[in-house]
Design an enzyme around this catalytic site. Structure first.
Site, PDB file in Angstrom:
ATOM      1  N   ALA A 101       0.846  -1.195   0.000  1.00 43.13           N
ATOM      2  CA  ALA A 101       0.000   0.000   0.000  1.00 43.13           C
ATOM      3  C   ALA A 101       0.883   1.246   0.000  1.00 43.13           C
ATOM      4  CB  ALA A 101      -0.904   0.001   1.230  1.00 43.13           C
ATOM      5  N   GLY A 144      -0.371  -5.148   0.226  1.00 44.83           N
ATOM      6  CA  GLY A 144      -1.452  -5.040  -0.730  1.00 44.83           C
ATOM      7  C   GLY A 144      -1.120  -5.676  -2.068  1.00 44.83           C
ATOM      8  N   GLU A 147      -1.886  -9.222  -1.649  1.00 45.09           N
ATOM      9  CA  GLU A 147      -3.345  -9.347  -1.601  1.00 45.09           C
ATOM     10  C   GLU A 147      -3.962  -9.205  -2.989  1.00 45.09           C
ATOM     11  OE1 GLU A 147      -4.530  -7.848   2.841  1.00 45.09           O
ATOM     12  OE2 GLU A 147      -3.563  -6.381   1.529  1.00 45.09           O
ATOM     13  N   GLU A 167       2.659  -6.296   7.056  1.00 42.61           N
ATOM     14  CA  GLU A 167       1.971  -5.201   7.740  1.00 42.61           C
ATOM     15  C   GLU A 167       2.265  -5.165   9.239  1.00 42.61           C
ATOM     16  OE1 GLU A 167      -0.671  -6.219   4.156  1.00 42.61           O
ATOM     17  OE2 GLU A 167       0.591  -7.296   5.596  1.00 42.61           O
TER      18      GLU A 167
END
Length: 293
Positions: A101, A144, A147, A167
């Site tokens: 992210a 991310g 993901e 994370e």
């Protein structure tokens, strides 16, 4: 024909180009039909296949809110095009599919702003795509990025690819499907170890764990993904959509509830001191000092 859809949400920061009245650069490039892989010597493109490229190479294709919205918009447009039968998603450059992210964007968030802003709705839009999605992963697929790869239906990984959910090192946890999809893909024990330590795994490990579809030499990554997509595009489209939906239903019947619980927990962590410390340490390039608060 090359299409470059662009859409920027209200929560995204204003770029210098936008402030001057110029259109901001596209964060996602769409090539449809996709350019033919090197193995298709006489062909100019791949009928029925779209190549979608994340375009933030200067940030290792970090997934900003604007990029995710633009990506979801591009995928939805292709999903609604009867001529499109399959899509390949990749990252620009050879260093990263997506390195995570946008931490500078997330650092200033709270659970309230994340909940009210609706920026994470882009993940639900991506998950709702009916056409097969194939991730072509070179380099980092972290946070991310991992993901996003797992939100695709198949993953073609380069030998230099690496996957992880780091994370925890920022004082938070995966919030876009990591705890749910990784556990379903590789099992509880391995998912626990990766998520609770933030450990990154190699493409070879990911293959052994069942996280990816296949490993290929790094320069051949996109071509191999396009070849796989072309094989799918040659199949009956209604059956392909129905088969994809049935496979997802068999694997993810309780995924919706799990994602909702994960997201609530992720948002809640943005009210903690450790989230503030972890992201501040990241941006200041220093080791974090965890307080457990």
């Amino acid at each position: 024909m090359t299409r470059s859809p662009s859409s920027t949400p209200a929560t995204a920061p204003t770029s210098p180009a936008a402030a001057s009245g110029e259109a901001p650069p596209a964060l996602v490039r769409v090539e449809f039909p996709a350019p033919a892989p090197a193995s298709a010597a006489a062909a100019a493109d791949v009928p029925g296949v779209a190549l979608v490229t994340l375009q933030r190479p200067e940030a290792l294709n970090a997934l900003s809110f604007a990029l995710l919205d633009e990506l979801a918009t591009a995928l939805e447009a292709l999903d609604g095009d009867p001529a499109c039968r399959a899509m390949v998603i990749t990252g620009s450059g050879d260093r990263a599919f997506a390195a995570g992210a946008d931490i500078r964007e997330l650092e200033r968030q709270t659970s309230a702003t994340l909940t009210a802003g609706g920026a994470f709705a882009a993940w639900d839009r991506i998950a709702a795509i009916g056409l097969p999605l194939i991730a072509a992963v070179r380099g980092f697929a972290l946070g991310g990025g991992c993901e996003l790869a797992m939100a695709c239906d198949m993953v073609v990984a380069a030998e230099d690819a690496s996957f992880g959910q780091p994370e925890i090192r920022l004082g938070v946890m995966p919030g876009a499907g990591g705890t749910q999809r990784l556990t379903r893909a590789i099992g509880k024990a391995r998912a626990m170890e990766m998520i609770l330590t933030g450990r990154t795994i190699t493409a070879a490990e990911a293959d052994t764990y069942g996280l990816i579809t296949r490993i290929v030499p790094a320069p051949a990554t996109v071509d191999a993904a396009l070849e796989l997509a072309a094989r799918i595009a040659a199949m009956p489209p209604l059956a392909v959509r129905a088969a994809k939906a049935a496979i997802l239903d068999a694997e993810e019947r309780s995924l919706g509830e799990g994602l909702a619980r994960e997201r609530a927990a992720f948002f809640g962590l943005f009210d903690t001191d450790d989230q503030a410390e972890g992201m501040a340490a990241f941006t200041q390039k220093r080791p974090p000092a965890w307080s457990g608060r």
